[in-house]
Write a protein that holds these residues in place. Structure first.
Motif, PDB file in Angstrom:
ATOM      1  N   UNK A   6      11.268   0.965  -8.093  1.00 30.85           N
ATOM      2  CA  UNK A   6      12.577   1.140  -7.668  1.00 30.85           C
ATOM      3  C   UNK A   6      13.032   2.524  -7.498  1.00 30.85           C
ATOM      4  N   UNK A   7      14.412   2.679  -6.960  1.00 27.63           N
ATOM      5  CA  UNK A   7      14.700   3.978  -6.412  1.00 27.63           C
ATOM      6  C   UNK A   7      14.145   4.793  -5.328  1.00 27.63           C
ATOM      7  N   UNK A   8      14.493   6.021  -5.203  1.00 28.79           N
ATOM      8  CA  UNK A   8      13.859   6.852  -3.895  1.00 28.79           C
ATOM      9  C   UNK A   8      12.715   7.598  -4.410  1.00 28.79           C
ATOM     10  N   UNK A   9      12.076   8.661  -3.571  1.00 28.38           N
ATOM     11  CA  UNK A   9      11.001   9.190  -3.599  1.00 28.38           C
ATOM     12  C   UNK A   9      11.076  10.654  -2.878  1.00 28.38           C
ATOM     13  N   UNK A  10      10.966  11.720  -3.485  1.00 29.05           N
ATOM     14  CA  UNK A  10      11.463  12.906  -2.795  1.00 29.05           C
ATOM     15  C   UNK A  10      10.831  13.204  -1.534  1.00 29.05           C
ATOM     16  N   UNK A  11       9.413  12.773  -1.392  1.00 26.73           N
ATOM     17  CA  UNK A  11       8.724  12.744  -0.272  1.00 26.73           C
ATOM     18  C   UNK A  11       9.042  11.950   1.109  1.00 26.73           C
TER      19      UNK A  11
ATOM     20  N   UNK B 298       0.736  -1.048   0.175  1.00 27.10           N
ATOM     21  CA  UNK B 298       0.004  -0.017  -0.037  1.00 27.10           C
ATOM     22  C   UNK B 298       0.736   1.295  -0.025  1.00 27.10           C
ATOM     23  N   UNK B 299       2.130   1.231  -0.470  1.00 29.49           N
ATOM     24  CA  UNK B 299       2.968   2.273  -0.556  1.00 29.49           C
ATOM     25  C   UNK B 299       2.408   3.254  -1.721  1.00 29.49           C
ATOM     26  N   UNK B 300       2.666   4.621  -1.482  1.00 33.16           N
ATOM     27  CA  UNK B 300       2.052   5.700  -2.245  1.00 33.16           C
ATOM     28  C   UNK B 300       2.941   6.166  -3.389  1.00 33.16           C
ATOM     29  N   UNK B 301       3.583   5.195  -4.159  1.00 30.09           N
ATOM     30  CA  UNK B 301       4.386   5.536  -5.325  1.00 30.09           C
ATOM     31  C   UNK B 301       4.092   4.897  -6.502  1.00 30.09           C
TER      32      UNK B 301
ATOM     33  N   UNK C 202      21.858   8.541 -13.260  1.00 33.74           N
ATOM     34  CA  UNK C 202      22.589   9.094 -11.966  1.00 33.74           C
ATOM     35  C   UNK C 202      21.713   8.188 -10.843  1.00 33.74           C
ATOM     36  N   UNK C 203      20.441   8.332 -10.826  1.00 32.36           N
ATOM     37  CA  UNK C 203      19.684   7.707  -9.634  1.00 32.36           C
ATOM     38  C   UNK C 203      19.864   6.315  -9.837  1.00 32.36           C
TER      39      UNK C 203
ATOM     40  N   UNK D  56      16.091   6.293   1.999  1.00 33.62           N
ATOM     41  CA  UNK D  56      15.935   5.168   0.827  1.00 33.62           C
ATOM     42  C   UNK D  56      14.777   4.243   1.328  1.00 33.62           C
ATOM     43  N   UNK D  57      13.808   4.237   0.352  1.00 34.13           N
ATOM     44  CA  UNK D  57      12.317   3.539   0.827  1.00 34.13           C
ATOM     45  C   UNK D  57      12.662   1.851   0.824  1.00 34.13           C
ATOM     46  N   UNK D  58      13.898   1.255   0.218  1.00 34.91           N
ATOM     47  CA  UNK D  58      14.288   0.044   0.174  1.00 34.91           C
ATOM     48  C   UNK D  58      15.214  -0.490   1.235  1.00 34.91           C
ATOM     49  N   UNK D  59      15.770   0.352   1.824  1.00 39.83           N
ATOM     50  CA  UNK D  59      16.905  -0.037   2.805  1.00 39.83           C
ATOM     51  C   UNK D  59      16.536  -1.264   3.605  1.00 39.83           C
TER      52      UNK D  59
END
Length: 346
Positions: free
Chosen positions: A196-201, A189-192, A252-253, A220-223
């Motif tokens: 993969x990768x990060x999210x600025x919020x 239920x993540x809001x993205x 780069x990301x 990092x959302x996935x750490x």
């Protein structure tokens, strides 16, 4: 769970015995190929020398009306090419799909002798691995296959992450695991909508006690999930991998996410676009300066005990083990990559 005595016994009469140790293989990138597209299959002979693993994808990103064609395309792709040091994998459809059983029933008899790994999506618990394990043993026995086909699980549901240790311990066929961030985000239920990768919020604000403008530090959302997967895999001698990074325009990301995964213990990542191949090759090969320093440590402590000072830094038994991880990987990379072998001096 099988008893220790029975753990390495074949699950069908005539099936090959499971590996007791994983085959040594360089797997910095798992490159996905859509085998229903003839133009993409035609590029496989050239691709084999550029990547560590070629994977014929049958699941997500393959339209429902192209599933059968993709399966047939993969079989043809496997028959038409010699993969040598490059791994041949396929990602089959998930267990609750109408295509999974035919994927196994057709692929294993036709090209099971060439197939190294089956990647299983949406693994939720050891029961999924047990089912595939038994089915593979029966098909191997029936088809006269002498080398066991390994299983790679994708962690892409909340239940799968919860059961990650049981999945790792489920079978001697287990090769490793990959993070599947898109499906996992939906399951949690993540809001993205990112793959993969990060999210600025997803950030932490700097303290506001001095009245200065506050700075947001992206996290990092996935750490947590990558760390949990790495611990489960390495506890059972398996290989952890970062999965896909969907924004092909943001190299780069992508490199940052891959590098985080590499530093945390992952051995490779998926490459979904040709431009991600060289990126993964660079990131998941140890840095030459790190290799040189690690070699110094091993040479200064031949038996791995004691303590020495090197370049003003104290080295002991623990850092010797860290150095060995880096040098062992460098030797594996050097065995396939002559340019890096020269750079490493190995």
């Amino acid at each position: 769970m099988k008893t220790p005595k029975a753990f390495y016994q074949p699950l069908a009469i005539g099936a090959p015995a499971p590996f007791r140790d994983l085959p040594v293989a360089l797997e910095r990138m798992i490159h996905f190929v859509p085998p229903h597209v003839e133009k993409m299959r035609a590029k496989v002979p050239e691709l084999i020398s550029k990547v560590d693993v070629v994977l014929g994808n049958l699941e997500d990103a393959i339209p429902a009306d192209a599933k059968v064609e993709a399966r047939r395309g993969f079989i043809q792709m496997a028959k038409d090419n010699e993969f040598r040091q490059t791994g041949l994998w396929t990602r089959v459809n998930c267990l609750n799909s109408p295509w999974f059983l035919d994927d196994l029933m057709e692929i294993v008899p036709e090209v099971g002798d060439k197939l190294d790994v089956i990647m299983l999506p949406k693994v939720e618990g050891p029961w999924d691995i047990h089912y595939l394990d038994q089915l593979l043993a029966q098909l191997e026995a029936k088809s006269g296959i002498s080398k066991p086909i390994m299983v790679h699980a994708i962690l892409e549901t909340a239940e799968g992450v919860k059961n990650v240790e049981a999945i790792a311990a489920a079978s001697p066929r287990m090769h490793g695991m990959s993070l599947g961030p898109a499906d996992l985000a939906a399951s949690r239920g993540m809001k993205t909508t990112r793959v993969g990768g990060g999210h600025p919020d997803y950030a932490v604000l700097s303290d506001d006690s001095n009245g200065a403008a506050r700075t947001a530090f992206q996290q990092d959302l996935w750490h947590y999930t990558v760390a949990k997967m790495v611990d489960a895999c390495l506890s059972y001698g398996l290989k952890p991998f970062y999965g896909p990074f969907g924004d092909f325009s943001d190299q780069e990301a992508c490199e940052s996410q891959f590098r985080n995964a590499f530093l945390m213990g992952c051995l490779g990542a998926w490459s979904l676009h040709p431009k991600q191949i060289e990126l993964a090759k660079r990131v998941f090969s140890p840095d030459p300066a790190e290799v040189a320093f690690a070699i110094k440590i091993l040479e200064a402590m031949p038996d791995g005990t004691g303590a020495v000072m090197i370049d003003g830094k104290m080295q002991d038994d623990a850092t010797w083990k860290q150095a060995k991880v880096i040098v062992d990987l460098a030797r594996l990379v050097a065995s396939k990559d002559s340019e890096l072998a020269e750079v490493y001096g190995l």
